[in-house]
Design a protein around this motif. Structure first.
Motif, mmCIF file in Angstrom:
data_model
loop_
_atom_site.group_PDB
_atom_site.id
_atom_site.type_symbol
_atom_site.label_atom_id
_atom_site.label_comp_id
_atom_site.label_asym_id
_atom_site.label_seq_id
_atom_site.Cartn_x
_atom_site.Cartn_y
_atom_site.Cartn_z
ATOM 1 N N GLU A 142 -9.280 -3.573 -5.702
ATOM 2 C CA GLU A 142 -8.993 -2.191 -5.314
ATOM 3 C C GLU A 142 -8.440 -1.325 -6.436
ATOM 4 O O GLU A 142 -7.985 -0.211 -6.187
ATOM 5 N N LEU A 143 -8.452 -1.812 -7.661
ATOM 6 C CA LEU A 143 -8.041 -0.990 -8.792
ATOM 7 C C LEU A 143 -9.265 -0.384 -9.455
ATOM 8 O O LEU A 143 -10.335 -0.988 -9.504
ATOM 9 N N SER B 192 -4.479 2.260 -9.264
ATOM 10 C CA SER B 192 -4.706 2.372 -7.825
ATOM 11 C C SER B 192 -5.259 3.759 -7.540
ATOM 12 O O SER B 192 -5.005 4.720 -8.285
ATOM 13 N N TRP C 211 -3.078 -6.670 -2.133
ATOM 14 C CA TRP C 211 -2.492 -5.500 -1.474
ATOM 15 C C TRP C 211 -2.096 -5.906 -0.061
ATOM 16 O O TRP C 211 -2.773 -6.705 0.582
ATOM 17 N N ARG D 245 0.848 -1.190 0.000
ATOM 18 C CA ARG D 245 0.000 0.000 0.000
ATOM 19 C C ARG D 245 0.893 1.253 0.000
ATOM 20 O O ARG D 245 1.901 1.310 0.679
#
Length: 292
Positions: free
Chosen positions: A249-250, A259, A284, A230
């Motif tokens: 999380e993209l 990101s 991640w 992260r």
């Protein structure tokens, strides 16, 4: 489906065929010998290193601080092979040889090679190995370029300490293999180019980042796992065929995935992935929470 991925598959088939043809079926008794060789530093400002290894166990790691250019221990079948340790005009070749061919290990694949390389001299390092169990710790070296080529192997690459110089390019060709690379951020590279045939590839981008990085990955048949710390800015461009993509999380912007911190990140990695018949998964992590 691009020509790069097709060529990767053709290269894989050629490598596997060559490996099968070069593996003798003779189970005759072998005569094993262990030797140790080394060379002291003599004012080298740079060095080209080529290591070729056929079958067995293969380890490469940084040498303890001192005056050695390298230290190598070999266990080999002396009835079939001879140690190779040749240095001339800044070019170093290591392994064992059989006639004009450079190989290593033994006919049963029970050979062993343990190589320690100097940390202080900038080097271009080329590693070629076949059906081996490879443990490669290249952290703390002074690598300007890296070329790594594997056959039907199980290989683990770790960059446990930051590379001491900026690397222009790392090129990795993986055949029918399991390949794991950790702490790639420590490689301090402008570009990493990875071609994989059939197997499982796991890439962890942890490390002490000193600049941005471009990464190209071409996969034939298999799975690709990507682990990012992260705080690192990540962009992924992909061209895939029958390949699942877990983009955890993209966020998609146009044709690429980013990101959320891409615009503000201090350091960024851009991945271009070509894959067929497999899967891509993103992780991640904070600290030690993800290790491939």
């Amino acid at each position: 489906m691009s020509s790069r991925t097709v060529l990767s598959g053709m290269t894989l088939m050629a490598a596997v065929t060559a490996l099968l043809l070069s593996t003798p079926g003779d189970s005759a008794a072998q005569s094993w010998r262990t030797v140790n060789t080394s060379r002291q530093l003599a004012g080298e400002r740079e060095v080209d290193v080529l290591v070729r290894y056929g079958a067995g166990t293969f380890q490469v790691h940084p040498a303890e601080e001192g005056n050695a250019l390298y230290r190598m221990r070999l266990r080999y079948d002396e009835d079939a092979l001879q140690p190779l340790s040749e240095y001339r005009d800044g070019r170093l070749q290591l392994g064992v040889q059989n006639g004009t061919r450079i190989l290593s290990g033994g006919r049963s694949g029970s050979g062993e090679m343990d190589l320690a390389l100097t940390r202080t001299v900038p080097m271009d390092l080329k590693l070629e190995f076949g059906a081996v169990r490879a443990e490669l710790d290249l952290g703390g070296l002074s690598l300007r370029t890296l070329e790594l080529s594997t056959g039907a192997s199980e290989a683990v690459l770790d960059i446990a300490e930051p590379n001491r110089v900026r690397m222009t390019k790392a090129r990795m060709e993986v055949g029918a293999a399991s390949f794991t690379a950790s702490n790639l951020g420590n490689l301090n590279a402008d570009l990493i180019d990875i071609s994989a045939g059939v197997g499982e590839v796991k890439l962890n981008f942890d490390g002490a980042w000193q600049g941005d990085m471009d990464v190209k990955v071409g996969m034939g048949l298999g799975s690709l796992e990507l682990g990012f710390p992260r705080g690192l800015g990540v962009r992924i461009n992909r061209s895939t065929f029958l390949t699942s993509f877990d983009s955890q999380e993209l966020v998609r912007r146009g044709e690429a995935y980013y990101s959320e911190n891409w615009d503000q990140a201090e350091h960024r990695v851009t991945l271009s992935v070509e894959a067929a018949f497999g899967s891509i998964k993103v992780h991640w992590f904070d600290g030690e929470s993800f290790r491939p």
